[in-house]
Design a protein around this motif. Structure first.
Motif, PDB file in Angstrom:
ATOM      1  N   THR A  83      34.040 -16.383  -5.924  1.00  0.00           N
ATOM      2  CA  THR A  83      32.609 -16.493  -5.906  1.00  0.00           C
ATOM      3  C   THR A  83      32.264 -16.598  -4.379  1.00  0.00           C
ATOM      4  O   THR A  83      31.153 -16.848  -3.953  1.00  0.00           O
ATOM      5  CB  THR A  83      32.143 -17.768  -6.699  1.00  0.00           C
ATOM      6  N   PHE A  84      33.392 -16.620  -3.416  1.00  0.00           N
ATOM      7  CA  PHE A  84      33.066 -16.806  -2.171  1.00  0.00           C
ATOM      8  C   PHE A  84      33.216 -15.704  -1.232  1.00  0.00           C
ATOM      9  O   PHE A  84      32.978 -15.744   0.120  1.00  0.00           O
ATOM     10  CB  PHE A  84      34.001 -18.053  -1.671  1.00  0.00           C
ATOM     11  N   VAL A  85      33.752 -14.557  -1.776  1.00  0.00           N
ATOM     12  CA  VAL A  85      34.176 -13.299  -1.141  1.00  0.00           C
ATOM     13  C   VAL A  85      33.551 -12.008  -1.824  1.00  0.00           C
ATOM     14  O   VAL A  85      33.421 -12.068  -2.935  1.00  0.00           O
ATOM     15  CB  VAL A  85      35.487 -13.205  -0.902  1.00  0.00           C
ATOM     16  N   GLY A  86      32.524 -11.379  -0.956  1.00  0.00           N
ATOM     17  CA  GLY A  86      32.111 -10.422  -1.541  1.00  0.00           C
ATOM     18  C   GLY A  86      32.657  -9.168  -1.889  1.00  0.00           C
ATOM     19  O   GLY A  86      33.933  -9.112  -1.536  1.00  0.00           O
ATOM     20  N   GLU A  87      32.173  -8.262  -2.740  1.00  0.00           N
ATOM     21  CA  GLU A  87      32.956  -7.004  -2.946  1.00  0.00           C
ATOM     22  C   GLU A  87      33.384  -6.172  -1.448  1.00  0.00           C
ATOM     23  O   GLU A  87      34.399  -5.388  -1.777  1.00  0.00           O
ATOM     24  CB  GLU A  87      32.216  -5.853  -3.662  1.00  0.00           C
ATOM     25  N   ASP A  88      32.705  -6.353  -0.403  1.00  0.00           N
ATOM     26  CA  ASP A  88      33.207  -5.793   0.768  1.00  0.00           C
ATOM     27  C   ASP A  88      34.281  -6.787   1.679  1.00  0.00           C
ATOM     28  O   ASP A  88      34.897  -6.008   2.490  1.00  0.00           O
ATOM     29  CB  ASP A  88      31.921  -5.899   1.732  1.00  0.00           C
ATOM     30  N   GLY A  89      34.898  -7.719   1.004  1.00  0.00           N
ATOM     31  CA  GLY A  89      35.950  -8.451   1.312  1.00  0.00           C
ATOM     32  C   GLY A  89      35.538  -9.497   2.354  1.00  0.00           C
ATOM     33  O   GLY A  89      36.308  -9.908   3.048  1.00  0.00           O
ATOM     34  N   LYS A  90      34.087  -9.720   2.523  1.00  0.00           N
ATOM     35  CA  LYS A  90      33.716 -10.637   3.587  1.00  0.00           C
ATOM     36  C   LYS A  90      33.363 -12.019   2.982  1.00  0.00           C
ATOM     37  O   LYS A  90      32.822 -12.155   2.002  1.00  0.00           O
ATOM     38  CB  LYS A  90      32.455 -10.222   4.325  1.00  0.00           C
ATOM     39  N   VAL A  91      33.727 -13.133   3.594  1.00  0.00           N
ATOM     40  CA  VAL A  91      33.518 -14.574   3.050  1.00  0.00           C
ATOM     41  C   VAL A  91      32.097 -14.704   3.214  1.00  0.00           C
ATOM     42  O   VAL A  91      31.252 -14.573   4.345  1.00  0.00           O
ATOM     43  CB  VAL A  91      34.008 -15.339   3.654  1.00  0.00           C
ATOM     44  N   THR A  92      31.345 -14.997   2.206  1.00  0.00           N
ATOM     45  CA  THR A  92      29.784 -14.989   2.152  1.00  0.00           C
ATOM     46  C   THR A  92      29.361 -16.325   2.492  1.00  0.00           C
ATOM     47  O   THR A  92      27.901 -16.460   2.899  1.00  0.00           O
ATOM     48  CB  THR A  92      29.613 -14.998   0.756  1.00  0.00           C
ATOM     49  N   GLU A  93      29.886 -17.324   2.967  1.00  0.00           N
ATOM     50  CA  GLU A  93      29.416 -18.615   3.376  1.00  0.00           C
ATOM     51  C   GLU A  93      30.584 -19.347   3.977  1.00  0.00           C
ATOM     52  O   GLU A  93      31.904 -19.080   3.726  1.00  0.00           O
ATOM     53  CB  GLU A  93      28.865 -19.433   2.453  1.00  0.00           C
ATOM     54  N   GLN A  94      30.467 -20.337   4.810  1.00  0.00           N
ATOM     55  CA  GLN A  94      31.350 -21.343   5.438  1.00  0.00           C
ATOM     56  C   GLN A  94      32.105 -22.351   4.442  1.00  0.00           C
ATOM     57  O   GLN A  94      31.438 -23.301   4.005  1.00  0.00           O
ATOM     58  CB  GLN A  94      30.608 -22.141   6.478  1.00  0.00           C
ATOM     59  N   VAL A  95      33.046 -21.959   4.099  1.00  0.00           N
ATOM     60  CA  VAL A  95      33.947 -23.012   3.143  1.00  0.00           C
ATOM     61  C   VAL A  95      35.278 -23.100   3.779  1.00  0.00           C
ATOM     62  O   VAL A  95      35.839 -22.175   4.625  1.00  0.00           O
ATOM     63  CB  VAL A  95      34.036 -22.364   1.876  1.00  0.00           C
ATOM     64  N   TYR A  96      36.183 -24.006   3.274  1.00  0.00           N
ATOM     65  CA  TYR A  96      37.536 -24.104   3.899  1.00  0.00           C
ATOM     66  C   TYR A  96      38.227 -23.026   3.295  1.00  0.00           C
ATOM     67  O   TYR A  96      38.562 -22.932   2.130  1.00  0.00           O
ATOM     68  CB  TYR A  96      38.074 -25.503   3.382  1.00  0.00           C
TER      69      TYR A  96
END
Length: 258
Positions: A83-96
């Motif tokens: 839920t924290f990584v988009g289909e493009d492989g990019k992290v969608t928000e700042q998390v640990y």
């Protein structure tokens, strides 16, 4: 839901392993990558005890099922859902981001089963290391390791030390018979039955309360009880992660556990 994420021969994320050396990789560079497609479908990430306090703010922490349980940070509740990584492989928000993720494509491993020392290995299929025009050199013109390689090696060494502390923590939990089969039921509005998640282990809070006073005192002094509490508190985030899946359209369509 949380069976240990592993492949038959290679660790999670690794497609191949090769020892790094100045002869074959003298011109190799390490570079930053903007996306991690290998992370997009990973829902359970190995975690060390050194990360519990930070990770419990963002993810539920559970233990894998089986004879040798491992701590796992759940970035999703269902297989193939992060839920924290988009289909493009990019992290969608700042998390640990767990150290296991940040370590890739490097790791320490034995070159042979009978070897006593660990060697610095890397995944040659990764786009983060190779003969690039940009990036930080792994070796200088004389074939000596650069500061970049030394930093990578130091990070991997710290990870291995954390892994040893994690095993010691798990030994304490197993010796105290505190790990139980986990189950979490989440009721979704409009559904008759709850979604039930199983296939992982968690600390049995009833047995935890029945621990002898001397063990509780020892665990408080050693910091082990803090780790247990971080795990217990983090379980409340199971519903948060489920809500993220509902919002993203990745929640299960029918009453089924992953």
């Amino acid at each position: 839901m949380a069976s240990a994420p592993q492949q038959p021969q290679l660790p999670l994320f690794f497609n191949d392993l090769m020892p790094l050396n100045s002869r074959d990789h003298k011109n190799f560079r390490s570079r930053s990558i903007e996306s991690a497609p290998w992370l997009a479908k990973a829902h359970a990430i190995p975690l060390t005890v050194d990360e519990f306090v930070q990770a419990q703010r963002d993810f539920p922490i559970v233990f894998s099922s089986g004879e040798n349980p491992l701590p796992l940070a759940l970035m999703g509740l269902n297989e193939g859902v992060n839920t924290f990584v988009g289909e493009d492989g990019k992290v969608t928000e700042q998390v640990y981001l767990p150290a296991y993720i940040r370590r890739y494509p490097f790791m320490l491993a034995k070159m042979r089963p009978d070897a006593t020392d660990l060697s610095l290995m890397f995944d040659p299929t990764s786009e983060a290391i190779g003969e690039f025009d940009e990036g930080e050199r792994m070796f200088d013109d004389e074939g000596n390791t650069t500061d970049t390689t030394k930093r990578v090696l130091e990070f991997c060494q710290h990870f291995e030390q954390s892994a040893q502390r994690t095993q010691a923590f798990l030994t304490e939990l197993k010796d105290a018979d505190l790990l139980m089969d986990g189950e979490v039921a989440i009721q979704r509005e409009g559904e008759e039955k709850p979604f039930v998640y199983r296939g992982f282990k968690m600390v049995d809070q009833k047995k935890l309360q029945e621990l002898p006073a001397d063990k509780v005192e020892a665990w408080n002094k050693s910091g082990l009880m803090m780790l247990v509490n971080a795990h217990i508190f983090s379980l409340e985030l199971m519903r948060v992660i489920f809500a993220r899946q509902v919002q993203q359209g990745t929640a299960p369509k029918a009453n089924a556990a992953a």
